[in-house]
Design a protein around this motif. Structure first.
Motif, PDB file in Angstrom:
ATOM      1  N   GLU A  75       0.801  -1.228   0.000  1.00 25.87           N
ATOM      2  CA  GLU A  75       0.000   0.000   0.000  1.00 25.87           C
ATOM      3  C   GLU A  75       0.829   1.271   0.000  1.00 25.87           C
ATOM      4  N   TYR A  76       2.142   1.154   0.161  1.00 29.79           N
ATOM      5  CA  TYR A  76       2.988   2.348   0.180  1.00 29.79           C
ATOM      6  C   TYR A  76       3.583   2.647  -1.190  1.00 29.79           C
ATOM      7  N   SER A  77       3.074   1.987  -2.216  1.00 27.96           N
ATOM      8  CA  SER A  77       3.537   2.222  -3.580  1.00 27.96           C
ATOM      9  C   SER A  77       2.725   3.353  -4.216  1.00 27.96           C
ATOM     10  N   THR A  78       3.078   3.676  -5.440  1.00 31.32           N
ATOM     11  CA  THR A  78       2.327   4.649  -6.228  1.00 31.32           C
ATOM     12  C   THR A  78       2.050   4.055  -7.599  1.00 31.32           C
ATOM     13  N   VAL A  79       0.933   4.436  -8.172  1.00 28.34           N
ATOM     14  CA  VAL A  79       0.555   3.987  -9.507  1.00 28.34           C
ATOM     15  C   VAL A  79       0.960   5.072 -10.502  1.00 28.34           C
ATOM     16  N   LYS A  80       1.616   4.670 -11.555  1.00 30.02           N
ATOM     17  CA  LYS A  80       2.091   5.622 -12.551  1.00 30.02           C
ATOM     18  C   LYS A  80       0.927   6.376 -13.178  1.00 30.02           C
ATOM     19  N   HIS A  81       1.065   7.716 -13.216  1.00 30.34           N
ATOM     20  CA  HIS A  81       0.071   8.621 -13.805  1.00 30.34           C
ATOM     21  C   HIS A  81      -1.222   8.703 -12.981  1.00 30.34           C
ATOM     22  N   MET A  82      -1.209   8.244 -11.749  1.00 32.37           N
ATOM     23  CA  MET A  82      -2.373   8.420 -10.876  1.00 32.37           C
ATOM     24  C   MET A  82      -2.014   9.407  -9.766  1.00 32.37           C
ATOM     25  N   ARG A  83      -2.810  10.456  -9.618  1.00 33.23           N
ATOM     26  CA  ARG A  83      -2.491  11.510  -8.652  1.00 33.23           C
ATOM     27  C   ARG A  83      -2.522  11.000  -7.212  1.00 33.23           C
ATOM     28  N   GLU A  84      -3.480  10.159  -6.905  1.00 30.64           N
ATOM     29  CA  GLU A  84      -3.605   9.653  -5.543  1.00 30.64           C
ATOM     30  C   GLU A  84      -2.577   8.558  -5.273  1.00 30.64           C
ATOM     31  N   GLU A 115      -6.736   9.427 -19.734  1.00 30.27           N
ATOM     32  CA  GLU A 115      -6.802  10.510 -18.763  1.00 30.27           C
ATOM     33  C   GLU A 115      -8.245  10.748 -18.320  1.00 30.27           C
ATOM     34  N   GLY A 116      -8.411  11.127 -17.045  1.00 34.30           N
ATOM     35  CA  GLY A 116      -9.740  11.463 -16.547  1.00 34.30           C
ATOM     36  C   GLY A 116      -9.964  10.998 -15.127  1.00 34.30           C
ATOM     37  N   GLU A 117     -11.164  11.289 -14.634  1.00 36.51           N
ATOM     38  CA  GLU A 117     -11.533  10.895 -13.277  1.00 36.51           C
ATOM     39  C   GLU A 117     -12.099   9.476 -13.277  1.00 36.51           C
ATOM     40  N   VAL A 118     -11.690   8.703 -12.285  1.00 36.51           N
ATOM     41  CA  VAL A 118     -12.189   7.334 -12.128  1.00 36.51           C
ATOM     42  C   VAL A 118     -13.205   7.328 -10.988  1.00 36.51           C
ATOM     43  N   ARG A 119     -14.399   6.836 -11.286  1.00 35.57           N
ATOM     44  CA  ARG A 119     -15.458   6.793 -10.292  1.00 35.57           C
ATOM     45  C   ARG A 119     -15.930   5.360 -10.074  1.00 35.57           C
ATOM     46  N   ALA A 120     -16.735   5.189  -9.033  1.00 37.15           N
ATOM     47  CA  ALA A 120     -17.228   3.854  -8.720  1.00 37.15           C
ATOM     48  C   ALA A 120     -18.070   3.287  -9.855  1.00 37.15           C
ATOM     49  N   GLY A 121     -18.731   4.151 -10.612  1.00 39.94           N
ATOM     50  CA  GLY A 121     -19.537   3.683 -11.729  1.00 39.94           C
ATOM     51  C   GLY A 121     -18.730   3.078 -12.860  1.00 39.94           C
ATOM     52  N   ASP A 122     -17.398   3.283 -12.857  1.00 44.76           N
ATOM     53  CA  ASP A 122     -16.547   2.696 -13.891  1.00 44.76           C
ATOM     54  C   ASP A 122     -16.247   1.226 -13.631  1.00 44.76           C
ATOM     55  N   ILE A 123     -16.583   0.737 -12.436  1.00 43.25           N
ATOM     56  CA  ILE A 123     -16.370  -0.680 -12.133  1.00 43.25           C
ATOM     57  C   ILE A 123     -17.332  -1.521 -12.969  1.00 43.25           C
ATOM     58  N   MET A 124     -16.825  -2.607 -13.527  1.00 38.60           N
ATOM     59  CA  MET A 124     -17.638  -3.463 -14.394  1.00 38.60           C
ATOM     60  C   MET A 124     -18.806  -4.053 -13.602  1.00 38.60           C
ATOM     61  N   ALA A 125     -19.996  -3.944 -14.171  1.00 40.56           N
ATOM     62  CA  ALA A 125     -21.203  -4.430 -13.508  1.00 40.56           C
ATOM     63  C   ALA A 125     -21.277  -5.951 -13.583  1.00 40.56           C
ATOM     64  N   THR A 126     -21.871  -6.548 -12.539  1.00 38.96           N
ATOM     65  CA  THR A 126     -22.112  -7.987 -12.512  1.00 38.96           C
ATOM     66  C   THR A 126     -23.554  -8.237 -12.095  1.00 38.96           C
ATOM     67  N   ALA A 127     -23.964  -9.499 -12.200  1.00 37.23           N
ATOM     68  CA  ALA A 127     -25.334  -9.862 -11.833  1.00 37.23           C
ATOM     69  C   ALA A 127     -25.499 -10.027 -10.328  1.00 37.23           C
ATOM     70  N   ASP A 128     -24.391 -10.047  -9.565  1.00 41.84           N
ATOM     71  CA  ASP A 128     -24.469 -10.301  -8.124  1.00 41.84           C
ATOM     72  C   ASP A 128     -24.466  -9.039  -7.286  1.00 41.84           C
ATOM     73  N   PHE A 129     -23.891  -7.950  -7.803  1.00 41.11           N
ATOM     74  CA  PHE A 129     -23.743  -6.750  -6.987  1.00 41.11           C
ATOM     75  C   PHE A 129     -24.137  -5.507  -7.789  1.00 41.11           C
ATOM     76  N   LEU A 141      -6.592  10.066 -13.144  1.00 41.31           N
ATOM     77  CA  LEU A 141      -5.482   9.749 -14.046  1.00 41.31           C
ATOM     78  C   LEU A 141      -5.165  10.984 -14.869  1.00 41.31           C
ATOM     79  N   ASP A 142      -3.874  11.372 -14.922  1.00 44.08           N
ATOM     80  CA  ASP A 142      -3.490  12.650 -15.533  1.00 44.08           C
ATOM     81  C   ASP A 142      -2.657  12.500 -16.797  1.00 44.08           C
ATOM     82  N   ASN A 143      -2.752  11.332 -17.451  1.00 45.46           N
ATOM     83  CA  ASN A 143      -1.977  11.133 -18.673  1.00 45.46           C
ATOM     84  C   ASN A 143      -2.758  10.212 -19.604  1.00 45.46           C
ATOM     85  N   SER A 144      -2.639  10.483 -20.907  1.00 45.81           N
ATOM     86  CA  SER A 144      -3.379   9.669 -21.873  1.00 45.81           C
ATOM     87  C   SER A 144      -2.885   8.229 -21.917  1.00 45.81           C
TER      88      SER A 144
END
Length: 358
Positions: A75-84, A115-129, A141-144
């Motif tokens: 959890e102490y890592s960083t994801v490339k091109h992700m601000r958080e 590039e863009g904002e990632v929201r909970a709605g971007d999670i792939m939908a399933t029949a269970d949840f 995400l701040d890079n194409s």
């Protein structure tokens, strides 16, 4: 006339108190207000306190318990091109609210490119949840050329379960604090009310805020049902103890067989494991061999010992049955050996991964 009290000297008739009624004043998607009146003095707090505690601590829900991010090992890592940072991303994941459409755990995936904002709605939908707050912010995400790939583990449980970093999870699996309870806030107030000439009565006002996975009305109904199941045991205190035994479980009375596992005062982890496995009553526990219990996911020897210690403490265990106990102990020993072998294999794989990375 002698022996007859004059009409003017008779005491005034006591006004009859109407039956208790509950009014739904508001029932929106996330907020509800319920009023119960009239109540005798003292009954407002007597009813309001257990209702509030049941709303906050006893209702089941669905939450994410761990995540796996591609290319991230801790959890102490960083994801490339992700601000958080990853820690901040995990905190955002805790805010995802899920409605379970099937009574079983599952997995969800998030695949985002560009590039863009990632929201909970971007999670792939399933029949269970179903995600009830798709507008919830997860990351930016701040890079194409940015890419974010995440796997979420979803489970059902009760209350709140903190992230456990001592489970021996594989490298790359990041545990998350699980907020199962669907009630965000619950409050009650006792107000004075008047019926006819009586001004010493009370009105109970209960307010409920939920996370949209359930309605406030359903939350109140579920809390009331839980309280009824428990108070029903007090109603049967005068029942003889020589009742018929439950078929298939020698030495177990019906009251013991139907006792809910929530009344055993188990830890949140042990209780959630039993609930996820569909085990809701003491009789269901006693009917299962110890080896089968150990096969429940995340239910280890420590949880088994805690469960049987609580059963023994409340005298819920049946009379000694050498044959049944021998079978159960044998199953438990086999499961323990199997678990040790699997753990050794996992340790060997982890060691191999570590050496290859070095």
């Amino acid at each position: 006339m002698y022996g007859i009290t004059p009409q003017e000297e008779l005491p005034p008739p006591t006004p009859e108190i109407p039956d208790l009624s509950i009014t739904i004043q508001e029932n929106e998607e996330t907020y509800g207000r319920f009023v119960a009146e009239p109540l005798e003095r003292g009954w407002g707090v007597t009813l309001g306190n257990p209702i509030r505690r049941s709303l906050l601590n006893a209702l089941s829900g669905t939450a994410i318990t761990w995540v796996r991010i591609d290319g991230i090992h801790h959890e102490y890592s960083t994801v490339k091109h992700m601000r958080e940072e990853v820690v901040e991303f995990l905190l955002n994941v805790k805010g995802i609210r899920l409605r379970s459409l099937a009574d079983r755990p599952g997995r969800l995936r998030l695949e985002v490119d560009g590039e863009g904002e990632v929201r909970a709605g971007d999670i792939m939908a399933t029949a269970d949840f179903e995600i009830v707050n798709p507008e919830h912010h997860l990351a930016t995400l701040d890079n194409s050329g940015a890419r974010l790939s995440v796997e979420f583990n979803v489970e059902q449980g009760v209350g709140y379960e903190p992230a456990n970093h001592e489970e021996g999870l594989p490298i790359g699996v990041l545990p998350v604090d699980a907020i199962f309870t669907p009630v965000r806030k619950a409050n009650f107030a006792v107000e004075a009310t008047r019926v006819g000439q009586r001004s010493d009565l009370e009105r109970l006002v209960v307010e409920v805020w939920t996370d949209r996975t359930i309605t406030p009305l359903y939350a109140m109904q579920a809390a009331g049902n839980l309280l009824m199941e428990r108070f029903f045991l007090f109603k049967r205190l005068d029942k003889p103890q020589d009742d018929e035994e439950v078929p298939g479980v020698p030495g177990v009375l019906p009251e013991v067989f139907n006792t809910l596992v929530e009344t055993l005062s188990l830890s949140a982890r042990t209780l959630n494991c039993l609930k996820r496995a569909g085990i809701n009553r003491v009789g269901e526990v006693l009917m299962m061999p110890k080896g089968e219990l150990l096969k429940i996911r995340n239910f280890g020897q420590k949880s088994l010992d805690e469960l049987y210690d609580k059963l023994a403490e409340k005298n819920y265990l049946p009379e000694e049955n050498p044959e049944g106990e021998g079978d159960a102990e044998t199953d438990g020993e086999v499961s323990e050996v199997t678990g040790e072998v699997e753990k050794a294999g996992d340790d060997a794989e982890n060691a191999g991964d570590d050496s290859s990375e070095a």
